[in-house]
Structure formats: C-alpha cells, structure tokens
Design an enzyme around this catalytic site. Structure first.
Site, short mmCIF file in Angstrom:
data_model
loop_
_atom_site.label_atom_id
_atom_site.label_comp_id
_atom_site.label_asym_id
_atom_site.label_seq_id
_atom_site.Cartn_x
_atom_site.Cartn_y
_atom_site.Cartn_z
N HIS A 233 -111.71 26.24 25.20
CA HIS A 233 -112.88 27.45 24.94
C HIS A 233 -112.00 27.49 23.05
CE1 HIS A 233 -113.66 27.53 29.09
NE2 HIS A 233 -115.16 27.34 28.00
N ASN A 234 -112.26 26.99 22.48
CA ASN A 234 -112.31 26.93 20.90
C ASN A 234 -113.56 26.69 20.15
OD1 ASN A 234 -111.87 24.46 20.22
ND2 ASN A 234 -109.86 24.05 21.07
N ALA A 235 -113.13 27.86 18.92
CA ALA A 235 -113.68 26.53 17.85
C ALA A 235 -113.97 25.86 17.04
CB ALA A 235 -113.18 27.82 16.63
N HIS A 273 -120.90 31.33 21.30
CA HIS A 273 -121.92 31.90 23.31
C HIS A 273 -120.21 31.81 23.87
CE1 HIS A 273 -120.09 27.07 23.82
NE2 HIS A 273 -120.01 27.64 24.47
#
Length: 499
Positions: A233-235, A273
């Site tokens: 869950h990163n950019a 999101h």
C-alpha cells in the site's frame, strides 16, 4: 542566494564567538575561501553547475560539523536517553506502534527528539533542536532556488530517462504497462507524473480551470502521504490502480457516456484511495484500540480515513477553491462514495447489486446514479486487478501484499495478539493466499465485469491472465519448497532409490 549567505553568516558568527577574536583568526576559524561572507550569489540563473553547487554546500556543511560537533553529540546523547515509542511521522499512532514514514526527499524529523523537547521544556534543548534541523530546512528550501519542485528529489534524471518515461506514457492505455519500471524512470514520482498526463489527456485542467501550481501541490501531497516503506500500500500501488482505472474508462461501453466530472472523480479516487495507509488492516486497528477505529466506530475505518485525508489535502491545496461551494461539496461527497466502495468487507454487497442489475438488464448509463455505481465497480476492479496482470507483474504484487500481511503478523506476535488470517508466515504461503484470493474475491467480480463489457478485448485478456496465474500458483503450491518437510522427504526418497 540569501539562504546560503544566511547559512554562511551563521557559521562565521558562531566561529567568531567560539574563537574569542573579532578578526576570526582563532583556532576555530573557517577559511574565508570556502564561501566569502560578502560574496553575492545571484538568485536568477546560477553560474555554477549543480555538482559544483553541491560541492560547496558539502564544504560548508563539513565546516559546520567541525564547529558544532561537540554540541551535536550532546543532542545525540539526549536522544538516546529519551528513546520512546514515537517513530517516523507517527500520524497513525495507536497503542501499538505502527512505523510510518513520509514520502519525501528531505530527511525526516525525529519525533523522539521533538517529544523530548516538549516534555522537558528546556530552552537549551530547543536551541540544540533548531541547530540540528536547520540544515534539513535549508536543503528543503534550496530546491526552490535550483528550480526544482518541493516534492522532487535532488537526484536529477537525464534526458534518456525522460525520453523512456515519455515513451511509456504514450502506451499508458495498454494492459501490460509496467508501473514498476515507470516508477524508476520517473525517480519515484510515478503517481504525480501519471495523473498530470491523464488530466491533460482528458482536458480536465482546461475544463475545470485548474491552477497548475495547486494541482502539482495537491498531487505531491497525495504521493507524499503514501508510506513508501509499505511493501504494497504505497504510491506505486496507487499509480497502478490509476492506470488500470484509465484502461476501464476507455471501454467502449463507458467512454462515450462519461462526463468530465466522471473522469475527474474516477482518476482522483483511484490516486487517493489508499492515501496514508498504515500497512495494517482494519481488524488490527480495532483490536489495538487505535484512535481511528474509535473515530469511525469500527466501520470502514481505513477507507473513511483515506477519504477524509483526501478532502483535507484538497482544501489545504486550494485546488477547488475557485468552484462554487455547493459544487466542491458535491465533489468531496462523490469522492467519498467511490473510496468507501473499496472496502473489501462490502464486496458481497456490491457484487450482489451488480449481478442483479446485469440479470435485470436495467443499467442505464445515461443516468448519473447508474454511472456512479459503475465507477464504484470499476474502482473495485482496479484495486484488486493484480491477478489479472501478466505473470511477471502479478507475481511481484502478490509477494508484496503477502510481505505486508506477514509484517502485521510479526507485529501481532510481538505484542501477544491473536495473529490475523493470512498473516502467519509459518502457515500461510503466498501461493495459498493467492489461490484463495483469486477464487473467492477476484474471479466472481471480474466474471460480472466481463458480462457488463460484453466480453471486450481488454476483459478477455484479463480473464486469460487470471486463469493462467491461478494455474501457476496451484503448480507452485504443489511443488515442495526448499527446507520444507516435504522437500526433505522427497530428497530422502531419491537418495534411497525409493520410487
């Protein structure tokens, strides 16, 4: 260059004080040739190339270290004495520590030291803190003097990298787009670069009369608020979901009916999101009594936080400040509706509703509410589309998400908490997790998406990759892993000649 002059002036003043001589000729004096006190540095076009400028900065910094070394040692000693549970930027801290790190090119501010200063309330410690962080502030400000964006790294890219990134953007609508390569070519700025390109493709900047400075500020804030130390869950994940959403928006059933507002909302929701995701799931936040779980009453905790964070950054950047208040409020509300739809616990709710619409054939995409519902489904598909990518990309994402699960399991084990499902590395293999994820989550949703698109070329390609990847994971699950009891049994049978 006022910043450099100010920096050097501070060094000279401290040198004169430390040497006890008005002429600065004492033992602590710094040679004047490093950077003359009165030498002007133009703020326009720099006469020095960047390497030469950085060389001089390093020289001044080494001089500061030589001068303030003993004092910095005292600060380091204070930090060791007051080591607490505060680490990283700590914006998502609860009773259990969640390590977090701002995505940015300038050094992090250690909150342990800040906490120590606040608790002790000592003027001396405050002065030490200012000296310790002054060069961090200088480095951050000096990027403006070299014409760089505040969110751009000092590691500049050459023309070859720019050319390759531009070439990739020309094929951003293809399903085999390698977001990992694109992130490397853009020096870790894949999300900002991709969003600016797509906003230009759809003409959203002109349509909504967006200020480019405010747009870059907002996108930089979003990218920076993803935690780069999260394996999944990163950019880069946000950029991957945005690229997938763009592919879905180009489906023939949608492309001609979408309004500029629909495209704006879809891309913005995809990019933000998962912003500020802490790397753990909702059950973890609930059982550790995290303040976010209390704030959102244990319901869609992370998704609510992603939405509220996005709204906060929109308002802070002023991106939509020129629009009427009622229009801005409507955009914020619809962004929340899209982001909240990514809550995996609501999967069956959306899937049942989607299936019912397709069975009854009552979807009317000229209706605003129906289009919004399809955008929710498209965002859900984009969020979990990794198993539908080519194997080389799908495998990387699978390993990353499992690594994040295992880290949560390690945290739970460390604090004597019950280990969450899929988070036990000793019993939950990557292949088993992926087979279950594909069978119970991905396949049912994409089968209905295939019905909606009438078996488009893109959907056929995705379903083909999905079937191949599932078979590949099953094959890997059956193969004995090195060091496992099954592997030892097979090797023993081979040594003894037993069939």
């Amino acid at each position: 260059m006022p910043v450099l002059n100010g920096l050097w002036t501070g060094v000279r003043e401290q040198t004169l004080e430390g040497s006890g001589s008005e002429s600065g000729s004492g033992s602590g004096a710094i040679p004047a040739w490093v950077w003359p006190l009165g030498a002007p540095v133009p703020c326009g076009r720099l006469p020095l190339e960047l390497p030469a400028l950085l060389k001089r900065i390093r020289t001044v910094w080494r001089a500061r270290l030589a001068l303030f070394g003993p004092r910095r040692a005292e600060v380091a000693s204070d930090r060791e004495d007051t080591c607490s549970c505060l680490t990283g930027d700590g914006r998502l801290r609860g009773q259990t520590v969640i390590l977090s790190e701002r995505r940015g090119s300038y050094p992090l501010i250690d909150l342990r030291l800040l906490n120590n200063t606040t608790q002790q309330g000592e003027t001396g410690s405050r002065r030490k803190l200012k000296r310790l962080l002054s060069f961090q502030r200088y480095c951050h400000a000096s990027r403006l003097l070299t014409g760089l964006s505040p969110h751009t790294s000092l590691h500049l890219l050459d023309d070859d990298y720019h050319a390759q990134a531009g070439h990739m953007l020309s094929k951003v609508g293809t399903w085999n787009f390698d977001i990992f390569l694109f992130d490397r070519l853009t020096n870790g700025n894949s999300l900002v670069t991709l969003m600016c390109h797509l906003f230009n493709v759809y003409g959203l900047i002109q349509h909504f009369q967006l200020d480019m400075v405010k747009l870059h500020r907002f996108l930089g804030m979003v990218q920076e608020d993803y935690h780069s130390q999260n394996p999944y869950h990163n950019a880069v994940h946000a950029a991957d979901v945005t690229q997938a959403m763009y592919c879905y928006l180009r489906e023939s059933k949608l492309a001609e009916l979408l309004t500029p507002l629909d495209m704006f909302l879809a891309l913005m929701a995809a990019a933000a999101h998962d912003v500020d995701h802490p790397g753990v799931n909702q059950p973890f936040l609930i059982k550790t009594k995290h303040h976010l779980a209390s704030l959102y009453q244990n319901t869609s905790v992370l998704e609510s936080h992603h939405w509220r964070s996005t709204v906060g950054m929109l308002r802070e950047s002023g991106l939509l400040s020129h629009l009427p208040p009622e229009e801005t409020q409507d955009i914020e509300h619809q962004l929340g509706s899209l982001i909240l739809a990514t809550d995996i616990s609501r999967q069956n709710e959306f899937l049942s509703r989607f299936r019912a619409h397709l069975d009854q054939q009552d979807l009317n995409l000229e209706d605003t509410q129906h289009r919004h519902f399809i955008l929710q489904i498209a965002l859900k598909c984009a969020d979990i589309c990794n198993p539908c990518r080519v194997w080389e990309l799908s495998r990387q994402w699978s390993e990353r998400v499992c690594e994040e699960f295992y880290r949560q399991g390690d945290l739970e084990r460390k604090f004597d908490l019950e280990i969450s499902p899929l988070c036990n590395q000793q019993s939950d293999s990557v292949s088993a997790i992926q087979i279950g994820f594909i069978s119970y989550i991905v396949e049912p949703l994409f089968e209905e998406w295939m019905r909606f698109t009438d078996g488009s070329e893109l959907t056929e390609s995705m379903m083909g990759h999905l079937r191949k990847n599932k078979a590949r994971w099953r094959q890997l699950r059956q193969e004995p892993q090195p060091g496992s009891p099954l592997q030892e049994e097979v090797e023993g049978a081979e040594d003894s000649g037993t069939p």
